[in-house]
Design an enzyme around this catalytic site. Structure first.
Site, PDB file in Angstrom:
ATOM      1  N   GLU A  73      31.741  58.568  44.662  1.00  0.00           N
ATOM      2  CA  GLU A  73      30.931  57.705  45.471  1.00  0.00           C
ATOM      3  C   GLU A  73      31.387  58.166  46.882  1.00  0.00           C
ATOM      4  O   GLU A  73      31.960  58.682  47.361  1.00  0.00           O
ATOM      5  CB  GLU A  73      31.245  56.225  45.152  1.00  0.00           C
ATOM      6  CG  GLU A  73      32.746  55.984  45.256  1.00  0.00           C
ATOM      7  CD  GLU A  73      33.105  54.533  44.725  1.00  0.00           C
ATOM      8  OE1 GLU A  73      32.064  53.861  44.388  1.00  0.00           O
ATOM      9  OE2 GLU A  73      34.145  54.216  44.352  1.00  0.00           O
ATOM     10  N   LYS A 133      38.041  45.842  43.430  1.00  0.00           N
ATOM     11  CA  LYS A 133      37.359  45.692  44.793  1.00  0.00           C
ATOM     12  C   LYS A 133      38.728  45.116  45.625  1.00  0.00           C
ATOM     13  O   LYS A 133      38.783  43.735  45.907  1.00  0.00           O
ATOM     14  CB  LYS A 133      36.142  44.921  45.056  1.00  0.00           C
ATOM     15  CG  LYS A 133      35.532  45.033  46.472  1.00  0.00           C
ATOM     16  CD  LYS A 133      34.176  44.562  46.476  1.00  0.00           C
ATOM     17  CE  LYS A 133      33.664  44.792  47.703  1.00  0.00           C
ATOM     18  NZ  LYS A 133      33.250  46.092  48.210  1.00  0.00           N
ATOM     19  N   TYR A 182      38.394  41.546  47.572  1.00  0.00           N
ATOM     20  CA  TYR A 182      37.331  40.923  48.801  1.00  0.00           C
ATOM     21  C   TYR A 182      35.983  40.984  48.198  1.00  0.00           C
ATOM     22  O   TYR A 182      35.810  41.555  47.139  1.00  0.00           O
ATOM     23  CB  TYR A 182      37.458  41.332  50.008  1.00  0.00           C
ATOM     24  CG  TYR A 182      37.155  42.778  50.257  1.00  0.00           C
ATOM     25  CD1 TYR A 182      35.787  42.980  50.928  1.00  0.00           C
ATOM     26  CD2 TYR A 182      37.704  43.930  49.645  1.00  0.00           C
ATOM     27  CE1 TYR A 182      35.223  44.296  51.056  1.00  0.00           C
ATOM     28  CE2 TYR A 182      37.131  45.179  49.749  1.00  0.00           C
ATOM     29  CZ  TYR A 182      35.849  45.453  50.524  1.00  0.00           C
ATOM     30  OH  TYR A 182      35.410  46.786  50.683  1.00  0.00           O
ATOM     31  N   LEU A 201      33.346  51.885  42.376  1.00  0.00           N
ATOM     32  CA  LEU A 201      33.257  50.625  42.401  1.00  0.00           C
ATOM     33  C   LEU A 201      31.801  50.298  41.668  1.00  0.00           C
ATOM     34  O   LEU A 201      30.724  50.857  41.890  1.00  0.00           O
ATOM     35  CB  LEU A 201      33.103  50.072  43.809  1.00  0.00           C
ATOM     36  CG  LEU A 201      33.007  48.394  43.959  1.00  0.00           C
ATOM     37  CD1 LEU A 201      34.150  47.784  43.586  1.00  0.00           C
ATOM     38  CD2 LEU A 201      32.572  48.167  45.508  1.00  0.00           C
TER      39      LEU A 201
END
Length: 284
Positions: free
Chosen positions: A179, A147, A32, A204
């Protein structure tokens, strides 16, 4: 009621449906992207499409549409739903097939979904106040650079943060911050250097991250892309996170330790202002 896009059709959200055999539901076999909308225009669209293609390639998943076709769908949904400020979610799964761990053959068409959310992005009470962060172990699979829709762990730690009175969680691997639950993490050292983890499969590759670092470079701020420790984070002069849904979001507390003065710092505030201005100017 929103109009959404499902496999070639614009339909009302209560009329939208996909197969119970869709691999996105059965295996989390889907990717996505989330694109911000400001003043009715798409922000960082090309970057999101580049990352989408990379995610699809890494999973050997075919694309159901070209970038140009996806751009037309994004713009149409903005128009149909009257989105001046908000988000567009795009999801592609491998499609519907009988349940089997092996990927289906080329005759199975990918599932394509898009929907909008109206949301105030610029005026953010949280950005004004600053986030309180808890630290959690990073227990995700080690292809965090793709992702995918496999967001259960992110949901778990966000709920953990909420239940503890915090706003979000940053994840820790081998004593170093990777993260946030749905954002990239940064600290600002005593000499004003912005430090954020370098690109790898551990994080990411944030589109907003890339844009914000460009803004920082234009402001002639020093940047270091490297891992940083929990101790460094707690001793930092400032901290902040970035994402397409919250832009630049200051951090004022990490695991109970006050960061700097315990208020949003000048570097984060300036980067937020510059990023929003440049994004609005470059929207398509």
């Amino acid at each position: 009621m929103r109009t959404v896009f499902v496999n070639g059709s614009y339909v009302l959200e209560n009329e939208a449906s996909i197969s119970i055999f869709d691999r996105g539901s059965l295996f989390g076999d889907a990717v996505y992207e989330v694109t911000s909308v400001l003043d009715g225009k798409l922000i960082d669209y090309d970057g999101h499409m580049t990352r989408l293609r990379r995610s699809l390639d890494e999973l050997k998943m075919p694309s159901p549409a070209s970038d140009e076709e996806l751009l037309e769908i994004h713009r149409k949904l903005v128009e149909l739903n009257g989105i001046e400020e908000g988000l567009i979610y795009l999801q592609i799964s491998r499609g519907a097939a009988d349940r089997d761990f092996l990927f289906p053959g080329p005759d199975v068409k990918p599932t394509l979904l898009l929907f909008t959310q109206k949301k105030s992005l610029i005026n953010s009470a949280l950005a004004e106040r600053g986030q309180k962060i808890i630290l959690v172990d990073d227990l995700r699979w080690r292809r965090c650079d793709i992702k995918t829709v496999q967001l259960l762990y992110a949901s778990l730690v966000k709920n953990q943060a909420h239940d503890s009175g915090a706003d979000d969680a940053w994840m820790v691997l081998d004593g170093e911050i990777t993260e946030g639950s749905s954002n990239n993490a940064y600290i600002v050292t005593e000499d004003g250097t912005i430090v954020t983890r370098d690109l790898s499969s551990d994080i990411l590759h944030g589109i907003t991250r890339k844009a914000v670092l460009k803004c920082a470079g234009e402001l002639q701020l020093k940047i270091e892309e490297r891992p940083f420790t929990v101790a460094e984070a707690k001793a930092a002069k400032e901290a902040f996170s970035t994402s397409a849904t919250s832009f630049v979001n200051p951090v004022i507390e990490i695991d109970g330790a006050k960061i700097g003065e315990g208020t949003p710092g000048p570097v984060a505030r300036r980067l937020r202002e510059v990023y929003i201005a440049s994004s609005k100017a470059a929207g398509i």
